[in-house]
Design an enzyme around this catalytic site. Structure first.
Site, PDB file in Angstrom:
ATOM      1  N   GLU A 158       1.012  -1.468  -0.062  1.00  8.74           N
ATOM      2  CA  GLU A 158      -0.126   0.273   0.045  1.00  8.74           C
ATOM      3  C   GLU A 158       0.856   1.335  -0.108  1.00  8.74           C
ATOM      4  O   GLU A 158       0.325   2.339   0.360  1.00  8.74           O
ATOM      5  CB  GLU A 158      -1.101  -0.235   0.855  1.00  8.74           C
ATOM      6  N   GLU A 265      -5.719 -11.038  -1.162  1.00  6.12           N
ATOM      7  CA  GLU A 265      -6.727 -10.892  -0.421  1.00  6.12           C
ATOM      8  C   GLU A 265      -8.459 -10.662  -0.210  1.00  6.12           C
ATOM      9  O   GLU A 265      -9.057  -9.836  -0.387  1.00  6.12           O
ATOM     10  CB  GLU A 265      -6.629  -8.989   0.704  1.00  6.12           C
TER      11      GLU A 265
HETATM   12  C1  GLA Z   1      -4.914  -4.687   4.513  1.00  8.97           C
HETATM   13  C2  GLA Z   1      -3.600  -5.532   5.215  1.00  8.97           C
HETATM   14  C3  GLA Z   1      -4.022  -6.751   5.363  1.00  8.97           C
HETATM   15  C4  GLA Z   1      -5.005  -6.552   6.370  1.00  8.97           C
HETATM   16  C5  GLA Z   1      -6.448  -5.922   5.902  1.00  8.97           C
HETATM   17  C6  GLA Z   1      -7.215  -6.093   6.795  1.00  8.97           C
HETATM   18  O1  GLA Z   1      -5.227  -5.207   3.290  1.00  8.97           O
HETATM   19  O2  GLA Z   1      -3.043  -6.112   3.768  1.00  8.97           O
HETATM   20  O3  GLA Z   1      -3.035  -7.203   5.989  1.00  8.97           O
HETATM   21  O4  GLA Z   1      -5.123  -6.017   7.479  1.00  8.97           O
HETATM   22  O5  GLA Z   1      -5.591  -4.359   5.397  1.00  8.97           O
HETATM   23  O6  GLA Z   1      -7.770  -6.704   7.388  1.00  8.97           O
END
Ligand code: GLA
Length: 360
Positions: A158, A265
Protein backbone atom coordinates in the site's frame (compact mmCIF):
# COMPACT_ATOMS: atom_id res chain seq x y z
CA UNK A 1 -3.79 -35.38 -16.04
CA UNK A 2 -6.47 -32.97 -14.89
CA UNK A 3 -9.52 -34.42 -13.12
CA UNK A 4 -12.62 -32.80 -14.57
CA UNK A 5 -14.43 -30.37 -12.26
CA UNK A 6 -17.64 -32.35 -12.84
CA UNK A 7 -16.04 -35.54 -11.48
CA UNK A 8 -14.60 -33.59 -8.57
CA UNK A 9 -18.03 -32.15 -7.81
CA UNK A 10 -19.60 -35.63 -7.89
CA UNK A 11 -16.92 -36.93 -5.54
CA UNK A 12 -17.61 -34.19 -3.06
CA UNK A 13 -21.36 -34.90 -3.16
CA UNK A 14 -20.80 -38.65 -2.62
CA UNK A 15 -18.17 -38.96 0.10
CA UNK A 16 -17.87 -42.75 -0.39
CA UNK A 17 -16.83 -42.39 -4.02
CA UNK A 18 -13.20 -42.97 -4.94
CA UNK A 19 -10.65 -41.16 -7.04
CA UNK A 20 -7.70 -43.10 -8.46
CA UNK A 21 -8.36 -45.88 -5.95
CA UNK A 22 -8.32 -43.61 -2.89
CA UNK A 23 -11.37 -42.82 -0.83
CA UNK A 24 -12.71 -39.30 -1.01
CA UNK A 25 -11.88 -38.88 2.67
CA UNK A 26 -8.19 -39.49 2.05
CA UNK A 27 -8.37 -37.44 -1.09
CA UNK A 28 -10.95 -34.85 -0.08
CA UNK A 29 -11.96 -32.55 -2.86
CA UNK A 30 -11.64 -28.86 -2.27
CA UNK A 31 -11.11 -25.54 -4.00
CA UNK A 32 -7.42 -26.29 -4.54
CA UNK A 33 -8.32 -29.45 -6.47
CA UNK A 34 -10.79 -27.76 -8.78
CA UNK A 35 -8.17 -25.12 -9.47
CA UNK A 36 -5.11 -27.39 -9.58
CA UNK A 37 -4.46 -26.56 -13.23
CA UNK A 38 -5.06 -22.85 -12.71
CA UNK A 39 -3.52 -21.31 -9.61
CA UNK A 40 -2.77 -21.88 -5.93
CA UNK A 41 -5.70 -21.35 -3.58
CA UNK A 42 -4.71 -19.68 -0.36
CA UNK A 43 -6.26 -18.34 2.82
CA UNK A 44 -5.20 -15.98 5.59
CA UNK A 45 -5.02 -17.58 9.01
CA UNK A 46 -4.20 -16.92 12.64
CA UNK A 47 -2.08 -19.48 14.55
CA UNK A 48 -5.20 -20.30 16.64
CA UNK A 49 -7.26 -21.18 13.56
CA UNK A 50 -4.85 -24.02 12.75
CA UNK A 51 -5.94 -26.03 15.77
CA UNK A 52 -9.54 -24.79 15.96
CA UNK A 53 -12.75 -25.74 14.19
CA UNK A 54 -11.60 -24.29 10.84
CA UNK A 55 -8.53 -26.53 10.67
CA UNK A 56 -10.06 -29.28 8.54
CA UNK A 57 -11.66 -26.78 6.19
CA UNK A 58 -8.28 -25.11 5.69
CA UNK A 59 -6.61 -28.42 4.87
CA UNK A 60 -9.41 -29.55 2.57
CA UNK A 61 -9.65 -26.44 0.44
CA UNK A 62 -6.36 -24.56 0.44
CA UNK A 63 -2.74 -25.19 -0.52
CA UNK A 64 -1.27 -21.87 0.53
CA UNK A 65 -1.35 -19.89 3.80
CA UNK A 66 -0.86 -16.23 4.60
CA UNK A 67 -0.50 -14.99 8.17
CA UNK A 68 -3.38 -12.57 8.77
CA UNK A 69 -1.34 -10.56 11.29
CA UNK A 70 1.56 -12.31 12.96
CA UNK A 71 4.21 -11.64 10.29
CA UNK A 72 3.49 -7.91 10.16
CA UNK A 73 6.19 -5.60 11.54
CA UNK A 74 4.41 -4.67 14.77
CA UNK A 75 3.50 -8.18 15.92
CA UNK A 76 6.75 -9.86 14.83
CA UNK A 77 9.21 -7.11 15.87
CA UNK A 78 7.61 -5.35 18.85
CA UNK A 79 10.89 -3.96 20.25
CA UNK A 80 14.00 -2.95 18.36
CA UNK A 81 16.08 -5.66 20.03
CA UNK A 82 13.39 -8.34 20.26
CA UNK A 83 11.42 -10.38 17.77
CA UNK A 84 8.34 -12.40 18.60
CA UNK A 85 8.49 -15.45 16.34
CA UNK A 86 6.00 -17.83 17.99
CA UNK A 87 2.92 -17.09 15.87
CA UNK A 88 4.74 -16.96 12.55
CA UNK A 89 6.74 -20.10 13.39
CA UNK A 90 3.49 -21.94 14.20
CA UNK A 91 2.02 -21.08 10.79
CA UNK A 92 5.17 -21.94 8.85
CA UNK A 93 5.62 -25.23 10.77
CA UNK A 94 1.97 -26.18 10.17
CA UNK A 95 2.37 -25.42 6.47
CA UNK A 96 5.51 -27.50 6.21
CA UNK A 97 3.96 -30.47 8.04
CA UNK A 98 0.92 -30.35 5.77
CA UNK A 99 2.73 -29.56 2.51
CA UNK A 100 1.20 -26.11 2.08
CA UNK A 101 2.92 -23.09 0.60
CA UNK A 102 3.33 -19.88 2.58
CA UNK A 103 3.03 -16.31 1.28
CA UNK A 104 4.81 -13.94 3.64
CA UNK A 105 2.85 -10.80 4.54
CA UNK A 106 4.17 -8.11 4.87
CA UNK A 107 7.68 -6.66 5.20
CA UNK A 108 7.01 -2.93 4.89
CA UNK A 109 3.69 -1.18 5.50
CA UNK A 110 2.54 2.07 7.08
CA UNK A 111 0.08 0.30 9.41
CA UNK A 112 0.73 -2.19 12.22
CA UNK A 113 4.29 -0.90 12.47
CA UNK A 114 5.94 -1.00 15.91
CA UNK A 115 5.97 2.26 17.87
CA UNK A 116 9.78 2.42 18.02
CA UNK A 117 10.33 2.22 14.26
CA UNK A 118 10.21 5.90 13.31
CA UNK A 119 11.59 7.56 16.47
CA UNK A 120 14.79 7.63 18.51
CA UNK A 121 15.15 7.27 22.29
CA UNK A 122 14.06 10.91 22.77
CA UNK A 123 10.96 10.43 20.66
CA UNK A 124 12.40 12.48 17.78
CA UNK A 125 11.91 11.35 14.19
CA UNK A 126 14.87 9.29 12.99
CA UNK A 127 17.00 10.16 9.96
CA UNK A 128 16.69 8.44 6.60
CA UNK A 129 19.92 6.48 7.24
CA UNK A 130 18.70 5.18 10.57
CA UNK A 131 15.31 4.19 9.17
CA UNK A 132 16.79 2.39 6.17
CA UNK A 133 19.16 0.53 8.52
CA UNK A 134 16.22 -0.52 10.66
CA UNK A 135 14.32 -1.64 7.57
CA UNK A 136 17.31 -3.67 6.39
CA UNK A 137 17.79 -5.28 9.77
CA UNK A 138 14.09 -6.17 9.98
CA UNK A 139 13.75 -7.57 6.48
CA UNK A 140 17.00 -9.52 6.71
CA UNK A 141 16.02 -11.15 10.01
CA UNK A 142 12.49 -12.10 8.95
CA UNK A 143 13.25 -13.28 5.41
CA UNK A 144 16.34 -15.22 6.53
CA UNK A 145 14.42 -17.03 9.27
CA UNK A 146 11.88 -18.36 6.75
CA UNK A 147 14.22 -18.73 3.79
CA UNK A 148 13.15 -21.66 1.63
CA UNK A 149 9.89 -22.05 3.57
CA UNK A 150 8.11 -18.86 2.53
CA UNK A 151 7.96 -18.91 -1.25
CA UNK A 152 6.71 -15.36 -1.80
CA UNK A 153 6.70 -12.09 0.12
CA UNK A 154 4.50 -9.03 0.01
CA UNK A 155 7.52 -6.79 0.32
CA UNK A 156 5.86 -3.38 0.20
CA UNK A 157 2.18 -2.96 1.02
CA UNK A 158 0.00 0.00 0.00
CA UNK A 159 2.67 2.59 -0.88
CA UNK A 160 0.56 4.13 -3.69
CA UNK A 161 -1.81 6.93 -2.71
CA UNK A 162 -5.53 7.06 -3.45
CA UNK A 163 -7.01 10.06 -5.25
CA UNK A 164 -5.55 12.35 -7.88
CA UNK A 165 -2.68 13.91 -5.91
CA UNK A 166 0.89 12.66 -5.61
CA UNK A 167 1.57 9.08 -6.71
CA UNK A 168 2.91 7.83 -3.38
CA UNK A 169 1.19 7.80 0.00
CA UNK A 170 2.55 10.33 2.47
CA UNK A 171 3.46 7.68 5.05
CA UNK A 172 6.29 7.98 7.61
CA UNK A 173 8.33 5.74 5.27
CA UNK A 174 7.88 8.18 2.42
CA UNK A 175 8.25 11.33 4.51
CA UNK A 176 11.55 10.16 5.97
CA UNK A 177 13.08 8.23 3.04
CA UNK A 178 11.32 9.40 -0.13
CA UNK A 179 10.55 6.68 -2.65
CA UNK A 180 13.89 4.98 -2.00
CA UNK A 181 12.40 2.89 0.82
CA UNK A 182 10.51 0.88 -1.80
CA UNK A 183 13.60 0.07 -3.84
CA UNK A 184 15.61 -0.75 -0.72
CA UNK A 185 12.92 -3.03 0.71
CA UNK A 186 12.99 -5.17 -2.44
CA UNK A 187 16.79 -5.22 -2.51
CA UNK A 188 17.07 -6.27 1.16
CA UNK A 189 14.49 -9.05 0.69
CA UNK A 190 16.18 -10.34 -2.46
CA UNK A 191 19.56 -10.40 -0.77
CA UNK A 192 18.16 -12.39 2.17
CA UNK A 193 16.43 -14.98 -0.05
CA UNK A 194 17.31 -14.78 -3.77
CA UNK A 195 14.78 -17.55 -4.56
CA UNK A 196 11.75 -15.87 -2.98
CA UNK A 197 9.16 -14.24 -5.26
CA UNK A 198 8.82 -10.61 -4.30
CA UNK A 199 5.49 -8.77 -4.66
CA UNK A 200 4.18 -5.24 -4.50
CA UNK A 201 0.71 -5.48 -2.89
CA UNK A 202 -2.15 -2.95 -2.85
CA UNK A 203 -5.93 -2.40 -2.58
CA UNK A 204 -8.23 -0.66 -5.10
CA UNK A 205 -5.86 -2.13 -7.67
CA UNK A 206 -8.66 -2.49 -10.25
CA UNK A 207 -9.84 1.09 -9.87
CA UNK A 208 -8.62 2.70 -13.14
CA UNK A 209 -6.73 5.67 -11.62
CA UNK A 210 -4.98 3.60 -8.98
CA UNK A 211 -4.28 0.81 -11.46
CA UNK A 212 -2.41 3.32 -13.62
CA UNK A 213 -0.33 4.50 -10.67
CA UNK A 214 0.50 0.99 -9.46
CA UNK A 215 1.43 0.06 -13.02
CA UNK A 216 3.71 3.12 -13.29
CA UNK A 217 5.40 2.42 -9.97
CA UNK A 218 6.05 -1.23 -10.76
CA UNK A 219 7.21 -0.42 -14.29
CA UNK A 220 9.70 2.06 -12.90
CA UNK A 221 10.99 -0.54 -10.45
CA UNK A 222 11.27 -3.12 -13.19
CA UNK A 223 12.96 -0.72 -15.62
CA UNK A 224 15.53 0.00 -12.92
CA UNK A 225 16.23 -3.70 -12.38
CA UNK A 226 14.78 -3.74 -8.89
CA UNK A 227 14.15 -7.39 -7.95
CA UNK A 228 10.34 -7.50 -8.15
CA UNK A 229 8.50 -10.55 -9.44
CA UNK A 230 4.83 -9.90 -8.98
CA UNK A 231 1.90 -7.64 -8.23
CA UNK A 232 -0.61 -8.51 -5.52
CA UNK A 233 -4.13 -7.20 -6.06
CA UNK A 234 -5.61 -7.39 -2.59
CA UNK A 235 -9.14 -8.01 -3.84
CA UNK A 236 -11.21 -6.54 -1.01
CA UNK A 237 -14.12 -6.27 -3.41
CA UNK A 238 -17.91 -5.95 -3.17
CA UNK A 239 -21.03 -7.25 -4.86
CA UNK A 240 -20.79 -4.31 -7.31
CA UNK A 241 -17.04 -3.61 -7.53
CA UNK A 242 -15.04 -4.32 -9.63
CA UNK A 243 -17.10 -4.34 -12.80
CA UNK A 244 -16.20 -6.93 -15.40
CA UNK A 245 -14.42 -4.30 -17.52
CA UNK A 246 -12.47 -2.90 -14.58
CA UNK A 247 -11.17 -6.32 -13.60
CA UNK A 248 -10.34 -7.42 -17.14
CA UNK A 249 -8.67 -4.08 -17.98
CA UNK A 250 -6.57 -4.06 -14.79
CA UNK A 251 -5.38 -7.65 -15.25
CA UNK A 252 -4.61 -7.03 -18.93
CA UNK A 253 -2.64 -3.90 -18.08
CA UNK A 254 -0.60 -5.47 -15.28
CA UNK A 255 0.04 -8.49 -17.49
CA UNK A 256 1.92 -6.20 -19.89
CA UNK A 257 4.66 -5.97 -17.25
CA UNK A 258 5.36 -9.68 -17.61
CA UNK A 259 5.25 -10.28 -13.85
CA UNK A 260 3.21 -12.79 -11.85
CA UNK A 261 -0.17 -11.58 -10.67
CA UNK A 262 -1.90 -12.78 -7.52
CA UNK A 263 -5.17 -11.92 -5.81
CA UNK A 264 -3.86 -11.75 -2.27
CA UNK A 265 -6.74 -10.79 0.05
CA UNK A 266 -10.01 -11.78 -1.56
CA UNK A 267 -13.38 -11.16 0.04
CA UNK A 268 -16.65 -9.77 -1.31
CA UNK A 269 -18.51 -7.50 1.07
CA UNK A 270 -22.30 -7.42 0.77
CA UNK A 271 -22.43 -3.71 1.71
CA UNK A 272 -21.91 -0.56 -0.37
CA UNK A 273 -18.60 1.24 0.18
CA UNK A 274 -18.60 3.75 3.04
CA UNK A 275 -15.93 6.29 3.85
CA UNK A 276 -15.05 6.59 7.52
CA UNK A 277 -15.56 4.26 10.42
CA UNK A 278 -18.67 4.12 12.59
CA UNK A 279 -20.60 1.86 14.96
CA UNK A 280 -23.56 -0.20 13.76
CA UNK A 281 -26.86 1.63 14.27
CA UNK A 282 -29.33 -0.21 16.51
CA UNK A 283 -31.95 -0.35 13.75
CA UNK A 284 -29.50 -1.50 11.11
CA UNK A 285 -30.32 -4.81 9.44
CA UNK A 286 -27.33 -7.05 8.78
CA UNK A 287 -29.16 -10.12 7.54
CA UNK A 288 -27.75 -12.04 4.57
CA UNK A 289 -30.93 -11.90 2.48
CA UNK A 290 -31.52 -14.18 -0.54
CA UNK A 291 -31.29 -11.08 -2.76
CA UNK A 292 -27.84 -10.20 -1.40
CA UNK A 293 -26.72 -13.81 -1.67
CA UNK A 294 -27.80 -13.89 -5.32
CA UNK A 295 -25.74 -10.77 -6.05
CA UNK A 296 -22.73 -12.22 -4.26
CA UNK A 297 -23.04 -15.51 -6.15
CA UNK A 298 -23.07 -13.62 -9.45
CA UNK A 299 -20.10 -11.50 -8.48
CA UNK A 300 -18.00 -14.46 -7.32
CA UNK A 301 -18.92 -16.38 -10.45
CA UNK A 302 -17.99 -13.50 -12.76
CA UNK A 303 -14.74 -12.75 -10.94
CA UNK A 304 -13.53 -16.35 -11.08
CA UNK A 305 -14.43 -16.66 -14.74
CA UNK A 306 -12.23 -13.63 -15.43
CA UNK A 307 -9.43 -14.97 -13.21
CA UNK A 308 -9.51 -18.29 -15.07
CA UNK A 309 -9.28 -16.39 -18.35
CA UNK A 310 -6.05 -14.86 -17.02
CA UNK A 311 -4.53 -18.11 -15.81
CA UNK A 312 -1.37 -17.49 -17.85
CA UNK A 313 -0.53 -14.59 -15.57
CA UNK A 314 -2.24 -15.39 -12.27
CA UNK A 315 -0.34 -17.74 -9.96
CA UNK A 316 -2.38 -17.53 -6.77
CA UNK A 317 -5.68 -16.48 -5.24
CA UNK A 318 -5.80 -16.02 -1.46
CA UNK A 319 -8.97 -15.43 0.55
CA UNK A 320 -8.85 -13.05 3.48
CA UNK A 321 -10.20 -15.22 6.33
CA UNK A 322 -11.59 -18.71 6.16
CA UNK A 323 -15.36 -18.53 6.62
CA UNK A 324 -18.22 -16.15 7.44
CA UNK A 325 -17.86 -17.26 11.07
CA UNK A 326 -15.20 -14.59 11.36
CA UNK A 327 -14.13 -11.85 8.97
CA UNK A 328 -12.27 -8.60 9.60
CA UNK A 329 -15.22 -7.02 7.74
CA UNK A 330 -17.48 -7.79 10.75
CA UNK A 331 -15.85 -4.73 12.27
CA UNK A 332 -14.71 -2.69 9.30
CA UNK A 333 -15.69 -0.07 8.42
CA UNK A 334 -18.78 -0.52 10.63
CA UNK A 335 -18.10 -1.92 14.09
CA UNK A 336 -20.39 -4.81 15.02
CA UNK A 337 -22.09 -5.19 11.62
CA UNK A 338 -22.03 -8.80 10.50
CA UNK A 339 -20.69 -9.43 7.01
CA UNK A 340 -20.77 -12.56 4.85
CA UNK A 341 -17.89 -12.08 2.40
CA UNK A 342 -16.43 -15.57 1.97
CA UNK A 343 -17.22 -18.90 0.30
CA UNK A 344 -18.02 -20.82 3.52
CA UNK A 345 -20.88 -19.96 5.89
CA UNK A 346 -20.90 -19.66 9.67
CA UNK A 347 -21.40 -23.42 10.00
CA UNK A 348 -18.33 -23.86 7.74
CA UNK A 349 -20.43 -25.27 4.90
CA UNK A 350 -19.84 -24.24 1.28
CA UNK A 351 -22.19 -21.42 0.23
CA UNK A 352 -23.98 -21.18 -3.11
CA UNK A 353 -21.14 -18.97 -4.29
CA UNK A 354 -18.70 -21.83 -3.65
CA UNK A 355 -20.57 -24.14 -6.01
CA UNK A 356 -20.58 -21.44 -8.70
CA UNK A 357 -16.85 -20.87 -8.31
CA UNK A 358 -16.06 -24.56 -8.84
CA UNK A 359 -18.53 -24.97 -11.73
CA UNK A 360 -16.57 -24.61 -14.94
C1 GLA B 1 -4.87 -4.69 4.36
C2 GLA B 1 -3.67 -5.50 4.79
C3 GLA B 1 -4.06 -6.81 5.41
C4 GLA B 1 -5.20 -6.65 6.38
C5 GLA B 1 -6.35 -5.97 5.71
C6 GLA B 1 -7.50 -5.79 6.66
O1 GLA B 1 -5.43 -5.11 3.21
O2 GLA B 1 -2.80 -5.76 3.73
O3 GLA B 1 -2.97 -7.34 6.07
O4 GLA B 1 -4.76 -5.94 7.51
O5 GLA B 1 -5.90 -4.69 5.33
O6 GLA B 1 -7.63 -6.79 7.57
Amino acid sequence: MRTSPVILALLSFFPGASLLGQTATEDSVGLKDYYQEYFNMGVSVSPQSLSGSERNLILEHFNSLTAENVMKMGPIHPHEDRYSWEGADAIVDFAQTNHLKVRGHTLCWHQQTPKWMFVDANGDTVSKDVLLNRLEEHITAVVTRYKGRVYAWDVVNEAVADGDGPMLRSSPWFKICGKEFIVKAFEYAHKADPQAKLFYNDYNATQPGKCERIYNLVKELKDNNVPIHGIGLQGHWSITIPTENELRDALDKYALLGLELQITELDITIYPKESGRRAKRSDENDTFTPELEEKQVNQYSKIFEILRDHRDHITGVTFWNVSDRHSWLDNFPVRGRKNYPLLFDQQLNPKKAYWEVVKF
